[in-house]
Design a protein around this motif. Structure first.
Motif, PDB file in Angstrom:
ATOM      1  N   ARG A 248      -8.270   6.511   5.855  1.00  0.00           N
ATOM      2  CA  ARG A 248      -8.039   5.930   7.179  1.00  0.00           C
ATOM      3  C   ARG A 248      -9.297   5.233   7.695  1.00  0.00           C
ATOM      4  NH1 ARG A 248      -9.401   7.715  11.931  1.00  0.00           N
ATOM      5  NH2 ARG A 248      -9.981   9.746  11.054  1.00  0.00           N
ATOM      6  N   ARG A 249     -10.458   5.860   7.502  1.00  0.00           N
ATOM      7  CA  ARG A 249     -11.701   5.255   7.973  1.00  0.00           C
ATOM      8  C   ARG A 249     -12.013   3.962   7.216  1.00  0.00           C
ATOM      9  NH1 ARG A 249     -14.164   9.536   8.184  1.00  0.00           N
ATOM     10  NH2 ARG A 249     -15.093   9.566   6.104  1.00  0.00           N
ATOM     11  N   ARG A 267      -2.957   5.078   9.701  1.00  0.00           N
ATOM     12  CA  ARG A 267      -2.583   6.462   9.410  1.00  0.00           C
ATOM     13  C   ARG A 267      -2.223   6.548   7.929  1.00  0.00           C
ATOM     14  NH1 ARG A 267      -4.885   6.853  13.316  1.00  0.00           N
ATOM     15  NH2 ARG A 267      -4.277   7.796  15.316  1.00  0.00           N
ATOM     16  N   VAL A 268      -2.753   7.581   7.266  1.00  0.00           N
ATOM     17  CA  VAL A 268      -2.565   7.757   5.830  1.00  0.00           C
ATOM     18  C   VAL A 268      -2.010   9.148   5.583  1.00  0.00           C
ATOM     19  CG1 VAL A 268      -3.677   7.766   3.569  1.00  0.00           C
ATOM     20  CG2 VAL A 268      -4.463   6.182   5.332  1.00  0.00           C
ATOM     21  N   ILE A 362       0.911   8.109  -2.014  1.00  0.00           N
ATOM     22  CA  ILE A 362       0.180   7.757  -0.789  1.00  0.00           C
ATOM     23  C   ILE A 362       1.077   6.864   0.059  1.00  0.00           C
ATOM     24  CG2 ILE A 362      -1.838   6.621   0.194  1.00  0.00           C
ATOM     25  CD1 ILE A 362      -3.367   7.273  -2.311  1.00  0.00           C
ATOM     26  N   THR A 363       1.130   7.197   1.336  1.00  0.00           N
ATOM     27  CA  THR A 363       1.885   6.400   2.298  1.00  0.00           C
ATOM     28  C   THR A 363       0.938   5.955   3.409  1.00  0.00           C
ATOM     29  OG1 THR A 363       3.876   7.673   1.832  1.00  0.00           O
ATOM     30  CG2 THR A 363       3.885   6.335   3.814  1.00  0.00           C
ATOM     31  N   VAL A 364       0.915   4.632   3.679  1.00  0.00           N
ATOM     32  CA  VAL A 364      -0.021   4.062   4.650  1.00  0.00           C
ATOM     33  C   VAL A 364       0.781   3.312   5.714  1.00  0.00           C
ATOM     34  CG1 VAL A 364      -1.963   2.509   5.014  1.00  0.00           C
ATOM     35  CG2 VAL A 364      -1.817   3.847   2.906  1.00  0.00           C
ATOM     36  N   ALA A 401      -5.251  -4.024   2.305  1.00  0.00           N
ATOM     37  CA  ALA A 401      -5.126  -2.573   2.440  1.00  0.00           C
ATOM     38  C   ALA A 401      -4.806  -1.918   1.108  1.00  0.00           C
ATOM     39  CB  ALA A 401      -4.048  -2.244   3.470  1.00  0.00           C
ATOM     40  N   GLN A 402      -3.959  -2.562   0.294  1.00  0.00           N
ATOM     41  CA  GLN A 402      -3.645  -1.996  -1.017  1.00  0.00           C
ATOM     42  C   GLN A 402      -4.880  -1.913  -1.902  1.00  0.00           C
ATOM     43  OE1 GLN A 402      -0.526  -4.513  -2.509  1.00  0.00           O
ATOM     44  NE2 GLN A 402       1.105  -3.402  -1.439  1.00  0.00           N
TER      45      GLN A 402
END
Length: 539
Positions: A248-249, A267-268, A362-364, A401-402
């Motif tokens: 997240r950071r 949010r991760v 992983i879900t973002v 992001a990916q």
């Protein structure tokens, strides 16, 4: 400004001129303050008439009772304090008494230690000896745990099963530790782990999985792993939270450089596999044959037909001599050869141990604020209007992001990036915009202004009346001096026959103070003589 000596003299003169009732009231208040301070100091130095020092503090009830019994035997005066957990004795015998009690094994610190074996008792059964050993081990562990600064008291309970000759009947030992914290102190995870390792290493056959640590408040500090199926341990949960927080950071710090600080929320959620799998694999290669051992055997058998030839009992050539007469000879024989070979087939053994904490999925979710432009509302005011981001921007944000967190679509990782207006960015901003800055300035200056008001109030209501009282006293003295000087000046004028200004008569627009100043300016020697006469009269 008056000197300290003059200020003390003025204060003393004020006190002497007070009415008797005020003097008595002030004396009573001063006496009460002095008595209160003396009582506080006396209670701090020692409760009672003599000077007592602390012999021991933070004692258990059993240790306090044993120490009091020893002090009574030795006729040493003592006093109890802190609800019976502290004992005081005269200061001159503190050290000697402490050494004497230490020689007697006091204080024991709660529980019985290995000193229970110092006395030899005849006729003690094996069961009692084992029970005493268990009690001693529990007491020594409790004493060691109490050495932690945050721990006030501790108790250790050991369950040591009987040894059995059958393996299936053997049971591992277990331990329970109960601790009482000192005040609001808390133990860190490292300290709790240290206590668990301490107990596990002190008891033979005891493992960490069979140790439980609790406190007197009912909080479970350490439990056996896997007690509740389907729940993560504290270490596993901490690892999962740190993994999600780092991802997240990474996302927020990267996108804040593009869209601005406070305009992105990430949010991760990570699905981590904590299962530990050990795999053993054996591979055989039929082509890789090696001769392990080989055995060769050769057998032969020959037989000759007819009667025996030669002379019985004779050696040498006579033994094989045969006469001329005789029929033909028959001969027959057989032979056999055999070979035995053992082959070793090559084998490969692989032992694989999967790493713990692998990521399964992983879900973002990423929320990005849009753009804003200033427009006029129907009333003519300038307001900010929200403009959502384009699909191309959102697609580029998704790709970034990916790459940032290493998402793998083949693993089932998913990401969702949306553009939404934030609440803080949707507020109307007028062109003036000076209100918030003014409020911040007021809040920043509120504390200094409050201190200034308090200082002014102190000067007006505390310091000013005091100095006014001193000034009134000084003016009264000056007025008396001027009156005396005017009387003396009048008398001196009549004796010398000199005609001067009639200072004794009230002149228009001139006060007594102005008269004495005028006399001092016109004739300083005469004014000084008048002041000396006034001082002699006052004495």
């Amino acid at each position: 400004m008056a000197s300290p000596k003059e200020m003390l003299e003025q204060i003393w003169s004020i006190i002497t001129e007070l009415p008797p009732i005020q003097k008595i009231a002030g004396g009573l208040v001063l006496t009460a303050v002095i008595i209160t301070l003396a009582l506080i100091m006396g209670r701090d130095s020692g409760s009672g008439g003599g000077n007592y020092g602390v012999l021991f503090s933070s004692l258990t009830e059993s240790d306090a009772a044993d120490i009091v019994a020893k002090l009574k035997e030795q006729n040493v005066p003592y006093k109890l304090a802190a609800n019976g957990t502290a004992i005081k004795v005269p200061e001159d015998v503190v050290l000697n008494t402490r050494l004497t009690l230490a020689g007697a094994g006091l204080p024991r610190g709660g529980g019985v230690g290995f000193e229970i074996f110092d006395r030899t008792n005849l006729g003690v059964t094996d069961f009692v000896q084992k029970l005493n050993y268990q009690r001693a081990l529990q007491g020594e562990l409790a004493r060691t745990i109490r050495q932690f600064q945050q721990i006030s008291s501790a108790r250790v309970h050991l369950a040591l099963p009987k040894e059995s000759v059958f393996v299936e009947d053997q049971r591992p030992p277990s331990a329970s530790v109960s601790i009482k914290m000192r005040g609001r102190g808390k133990l860190t995870k490292g300290q709790i782990r240290a206590i668990v390792n301490l107990v596990a290493c002190a008891v033979s056959g005891l493992t960490e999985n069979n140790i439980t640590v609790v406190d007197t408040a009912g909080h479970l500090l350490f439990r056996r792993e896997g007690d509740e199926p389907g729940m993560l341990s504290s270490d596993q949960l901490e690892y999962k939270l740190k993994l999600e927080s780092n991802m997240r950071r990474k996302l927020e710090t990267m996108f804040e450089e593009v869209v601005g600080i406070g305009k992105v929320i990430a949010r991760v959620s990570a699905d981590v596999n904590f299962n530990q799998v050990n795999t053993t694999e054996e591979l055989y290669d039929p082509d890789g044959q090696v001769v392990r051992s080989e055995q060769l055997s050769n057998e032969s058998n020959k037989q000759n037909g007819g009667s025996a030839k030669g002379i019985p009992g004779v050696k040498g050539d006579l033994a094989t001599f045969s006469g001329t007469s005789g029929g033909g000879s028959n001969s027959s024989g057989s032979s056999r050869n055999s070979v035995t070979r053992n082959y070793e087939i090559s084998k490969t053994v692989k032992k694989t141990k999967d790493s713990v904490g692998t990521i399964k999925k992983i879900t973002v979710a990423l929320m990005v604020d849009g753009n804003y432009k200033m427009v006029k509302d129907p009333k003519g005011r300038m307001i900010s209007e929200y403009v959502p981001r384009s699909k191309a921007e959102l697609a580029s944000f998704t790709r970034m992001a990916q790459k940032a967190v290493g998402l793998d679509p083949d693993r089932g990782d998913t990401i969702e990036v949306v553009s939404m207006p934030f609440f803080t960015s949707n507020t109307q901003e007028e062109s003036t915009g000076s209100g918030p800055k003014w409020q911040q300035l007021v809040l920043r200056l509120a504390q200094p202004i409050m201190y200034l008001i308090l200082a002014i109030c102190f000067i007006l209501f505390a310091a000013r009346p005091f100095f006014r009282l001193l000034s009134d006293k000084q003016l009264e003295e000056e007025k008396q001096a001027m009156l005396a000087a005017s009387r003396l000046s009048t008398a001196g004028g009549q004796e010398g026959g000199e005609k001067e200004d009639d200072l004794t008569l009230p002149s228009k627009g001139m006060s007594d103070k102005e008269k004495i100043y005028k006399l001092a300016q016109s004739d300083p020697d005469r004014a000084a003589d008048l002041v000396r006469r006034w001082l002699r009269e006052g004495a």
